[in-house]
Scaffold this motif. Structure first.
Motif, PDB file in Angstrom:
ATOM      1  N   UNK A  25     -47.117 -46.248  -8.846  1.00 15.00           N
ATOM      2  CA  UNK A  25     -48.148 -46.090  -7.819  1.00 15.00           C
ATOM      3  C   UNK A  25     -49.114 -45.010  -8.292  1.00 15.00           C
ATOM      4  N   UNK A  26     -50.391 -45.335  -8.285  1.00 10.72           N
ATOM      5  CA  UNK A  26     -51.424 -44.380  -8.679  1.00 10.72           C
ATOM      6  C   UNK A  26     -52.362 -44.173  -7.491  1.00 10.72           C
ATOM      7  N   UNK A  27     -52.524 -42.935  -7.073  1.00 10.72           N
ATOM      8  CA  UNK A  27     -53.442 -42.613  -5.982  1.00 10.72           C
ATOM      9  C   UNK A  27     -54.692 -41.976  -6.567  1.00 10.72           C
ATOM     10  N   UNK A  28     -55.843 -42.542  -6.212  1.00  3.98           N
ATOM     11  CA  UNK A  28     -57.126 -42.010  -6.667  1.00  3.98           C
ATOM     12  C   UNK A  28     -57.576 -40.968  -5.665  1.00  3.98           C
ATOM     13  N   UNK A  29     -57.658 -39.731  -6.103  1.00  2.35           N
ATOM     14  CA  UNK A  29     -58.024 -38.624  -5.228  1.00  2.35           C
ATOM     15  C   UNK A  29     -59.397 -38.087  -5.625  1.00  2.35           C
ATOM     16  N   UNK A  30     -60.032 -37.439  -4.670  1.00  2.50           N
ATOM     17  CA  UNK A  30     -61.327 -36.817  -4.913  1.00  2.50           C
ATOM     18  C   UNK A  30     -61.480 -35.644  -3.985  1.00  2.50           C
TER      19      UNK A  30
END
Length: 456
Positions: free
Chosen positions: A49-54
């Motif tokens: 699982x990869x979460x794209x954060x900003x």
């Protein structure tokens, strides 16, 4: 089924929320939206699982911990650009990738599983999760060809009058062949009004390459709700609350008024327990069987035994045994532990204390930083004096002690087994086993005092 991966889009600030808190960290039924999403994904057989954060990257990472890997979208340039940030982790892998937004807490694991199954059954390179909306205004429309296959996704602003009549909408959740996804992302352009790279453009790119693009229609439009403002947040809360309450009721819990009962997503409640109106249960609370909770009780991250009553009271980060009664109007503060057959009565406060089986604190008392044995009676108005203005001290009360009404137990102090404290006493030193302790001024009566004062 092939290897499954997931990309969660959680980089946006969510300006329409008008909040200092980043959008995906707003709670729904006591758990952040992005936690709902990742927990639903976690119930599937997902490899990575990869979460794209900003925006709020560190807070999102702190919230999710090791449930995910992370990539940073430093500048928000659209959903395709966001997914592209995961290429260093996923780009070379064979399998199927789920792309889901972190602000869609209502999508069920069963729906995600059905989406994967439909994707594989159709040997598709991309599958769109769609839904039928009674009012599709604002959503991208799914346009199908004569064979029922997806022809294109048309955004509301670009749709013709005929296309706007279509009620099947794009939910923003997709399955992709992983390698095909990252190859197509390289071809996405930003020649649009917003100057952003849009993930739906991948669908058109794959279609032009002659690849199969499928769509799976979820039966429940409510699952697809994306939360973009406080009104949508309230809708998600209402829908999630109804879902949680229904699950508990179908599992044997009686909820007298579901509309006024709030239960966290992670709470566990045993069968034949009854929740009265106004109950709020938060966090990872566990409630046993045959309990009666409420009305208007608030329980947070606590464990309640079987056949216990919590009546109009607050229980925070504590443990309560079997066949115990708390309330009405009692307050169990954090780190309190009650044994079996304990009674905590009206207007009693317990803080960071342990009470053994069959002990009673029936009314108007404060018990703080205390270790109390079994079969102890604490009389009305008694308190453990645990704080000297700088430090907290412990009170120890052994088994079978009787503490009379309006007693002050000045810690640190120990009341030994079977001792008896006379009402109105202030105890400052150890009381031996089976001793009677009296610590109060001797009563003195002034005869004729009132009549003498009246004559002056």
């Amino acid at each position: 089924m092939s290897n499954i991966f997931a990309v969660i889009l959680a980089a946006g600030q969510g300006t329409r929320m008008k909040s200092k808190l980043y959008k995906v960290l707003h709670p729904v039924c006591g758990k952040t939206m992005v936690e709902h999403v990742i927990d639903h994904i976690g119930s599937l057989n997902v490899e990575r699982v990869v979460t794209v954060v900003g925006h709020g990257a560190e807070l999102v990472k702190e919230t999710l911990g090791d449930k995910s890997e992370y990539v940073l979208q430093a500048e928000q340039l659209g959903t395709a650009h966001a997914v592209q940030q995961a290429e260093p982790i996923l780009g070379s892998l064979e399998g199927t990738t789920l792309v889901v937004c972190g602000d869609t807490p209502l999508i069920r694991p069963e729906t995600m599983q059905a989406l994967f199954a439909h994707h594989e059954a159709n040997n598709a390179k991309a599958t769109i999760l769609t839904a039928v909306a009674e009012n599709p205004t604002g959503y991208g429309r799914i346009i199908r060809d004569a064979d029922g296959q997806v022809a294109q996704i048309v955004e509301q602003k670009d749709a013709s009058a005929e296309q706007q009549l279509v009620k099947e909408i794009n939910t923003g959740t997709y399955c992709f062949d992983n390698k095909a996804l990252f190859e197509a992302l390289k071809q996405v352009k930003n020649d649009n009004a917003q100057g952003e790279y849009y993930l739906p453009d991948v669908i058109e790119i794959l279609q032009k390459q002659g690849e199969v693009v499928a769509a799976y229609v979820t039966e429940n439009f409510d699952e697809t709700l994306g939360v973009n403002d406080r009104f949508a947040l309230s809708q998600a809360e209402e829908l999630m609350r109804a879902r949680i309450n229904e699950r508990h009721m179908r599992n044997g819990v009686t909820i007298i008024n579901p509309a006024s009962t709030h239960i966290s997503a992670d709470a566990v409640i045993g069968s034949d327990s009854v929740l009265l109106p106004g109950v709020i249960i938060e966090g990872k609370t566990v409630i046993g069987e045959d309990c009666k909770i409420g009305p208007n009780s608030h329980i947070v991250n606590s464990k309640i035994g079987n056949s216990t009553t919590i009546h109009s009271s607050v229980v925070l980060n504590s443990q309560v045994g079997n066949e115990t009664a708390v309330g009405p109007f009692a307050h169990l503060r954090p780190e309190s532990t009650l044994g079996d057959h304990v009674k905590i009565g009206n207007f009693v406060e317990v803080k960071k204390s342990t009470l053994g089986d069959d002990t009673k604190v029936s009314h108007l008392s404060y018990i703080g930083d205390a270790e109390i044995g079994s079969n102890v009676n604490i009389g009305c108005g008694s308190i453990t004096v645990n704080y000297d203005g700088k430090n907290k001290f412990k009170t120890t009360i052994e088994d079978d002690v009787f503490v009379g009404c309006n007693s002050n137990l000045v810690a640190p102090v120990t009341l030994k087994k079977g001792s008896f404290i006379a009402a109105g006493s202030t105890i400052t030193k150890e009381v031996p086993e089976e001793a009677l302790a009296i610590a109060r001024a001797r009563q003195e009566n002034k005869l004729g005092y009132l009549s003498k004062n009246k004559s002056k």
